[in-house]
Write a protein that holds these residues in place. Structure first.
Motif, PDB file in Angstrom:
ATOM      1  N   GLY A  54       0.801  -1.134   0.276  1.00 31.42           N
ATOM      2  CA  GLY A  54      -0.204   0.516  -0.045  1.00 31.42           C
ATOM      3  C   GLY A  54       0.809   1.461  -0.319  1.00 31.42           C
ATOM      4  O   GLY A  54       0.645   2.167  -1.106  1.00 31.42           O
ATOM      5  N   HIS A  55       2.275   1.004   0.334  1.00 28.89           N
ATOM      6  CA  HIS A  55       3.050   1.711   0.387  1.00 28.89           C
ATOM      7  C   HIS A  55       3.378   2.247  -0.753  1.00 28.89           C
ATOM      8  O   HIS A  55       3.321   3.128  -0.942  1.00 28.89           O
ATOM      9  N   LEU A  56       3.658   0.913  -1.083  1.00 29.75           N
ATOM     10  CA  LEU A  56       4.258   1.498  -2.486  1.00 29.75           C
ATOM     11  C   LEU A  56       3.340   2.207  -3.637  1.00 29.75           C
ATOM     12  O   LEU A  56       4.116   3.438  -4.809  1.00 29.75           O
ATOM     13  N   LYS A  57       2.292   1.859  -3.611  1.00 31.35           N
ATOM     14  CA  LYS A  57       1.123   2.456  -4.490  1.00 31.35           C
ATOM     15  C   LYS A  57       0.605   4.415  -4.149  1.00 31.35           C
ATOM     16  O   LYS A  57       1.188   4.092  -5.113  1.00 31.35           O
ATOM     17  N   ASN A  58       1.114   3.972  -3.221  1.00 31.81           N
ATOM     18  CA  ASN A  58       0.562   5.391  -2.172  1.00 31.81           C
ATOM     19  C   ASN A  58       2.072   6.547  -3.337  1.00 31.81           C
ATOM     20  O   ASN A  58       1.801   7.522  -3.675  1.00 31.81           O
ATOM     21  N   GLN A  59       3.117   5.959  -2.733  1.00 30.19           N
ATOM     22  CA  GLN A  59       4.230   6.368  -3.428  1.00 30.19           C
ATOM     23  C   GLN A  59       4.428   6.719  -4.945  1.00 30.19           C
ATOM     24  O   GLN A  59       4.697   7.205  -5.369  1.00 30.19           O
ATOM     25  N   ALA A  60       4.047   5.838  -5.771  1.00 36.53           N
ATOM     26  CA  ALA A  60       3.691   5.744  -7.412  1.00 36.53           C
ATOM     27  C   ALA A  60       2.700   6.502  -7.490  1.00 36.53           C
ATOM     28  O   ALA A  60       2.512   7.493  -8.410  1.00 36.53           O
ATOM     29  N   ASP A  61       1.654   7.257  -6.899  1.00 36.17           N
ATOM     30  CA  ASP A  61       0.624   8.144  -7.021  1.00 36.17           C
ATOM     31  C   ASP A  61       1.172   9.466  -7.027  1.00 36.17           C
ATOM     32  O   ASP A  61       0.381   9.968  -7.221  1.00 36.17           O
TER      33      ASP A  61
END
Length: 127
Positions: A7-14
């Motif tokens: 989820g953190h990786l997804k937030n970083q990508a967003d």
């Protein structure tokens, strides 16, 4: 989200996608100013300055596109392959360094493009 999770990786990508989108909008605005009347006389008379402005603008766009595409790919992979385990830390990692490298290059080139435009606009007043 806890650092190291999918989820953190997804937030970083967003976040990177949003940041790159804003930078792209800034470049588009700068391109519109460059194509307008404000500095057209100096760009018409000084081919080297026109070439430098266009080269910086195109290189900025290329760096933004490479970083944006990589961020989109990572976000899609996380959502597709790990949507059921967004809080799991197994195998999760940070964004690849190449995304940050392309963004840093795009930032530098965007500032250089703006400086060239300001120089052309200033020279147009004195020319």
């Amino acid at each position: 989200m806890q650092q190291g999770t999918w989820g953190h990786l997804k937030n970083q990508a967003d976040f990177e996608i949003t940041r790159l989108t804003y930078m792209g909008a800034g470049l588009a605005g700068l391109g519109l100013f460059g194509a307008g009347d404000l500095a057209s006389s100096i760009f018409r008379d000084q081919g080297v300055l026109r070439f430098a402005f266009l080269a910086c603008a195109f290189l900025t766009a290329a760096c933004l596109a490479l970083a944006w595409e990589s961020s989109q790919r990572i976000r899609a992979e996380v959502v597709r392959d790990h949507s059921h385990e967004l809080d799991a830390s197994r195998g999760a990692k940070e964004l690849p360094e190449k995304i940050r490298l392309y963004r840093r290059r795009a930032t530098f080139l965007l500032v250089a493009t703006a400086a060239l435009f300001l120089a052309a606009a200033g020279l147009a007043e004195w020319w």
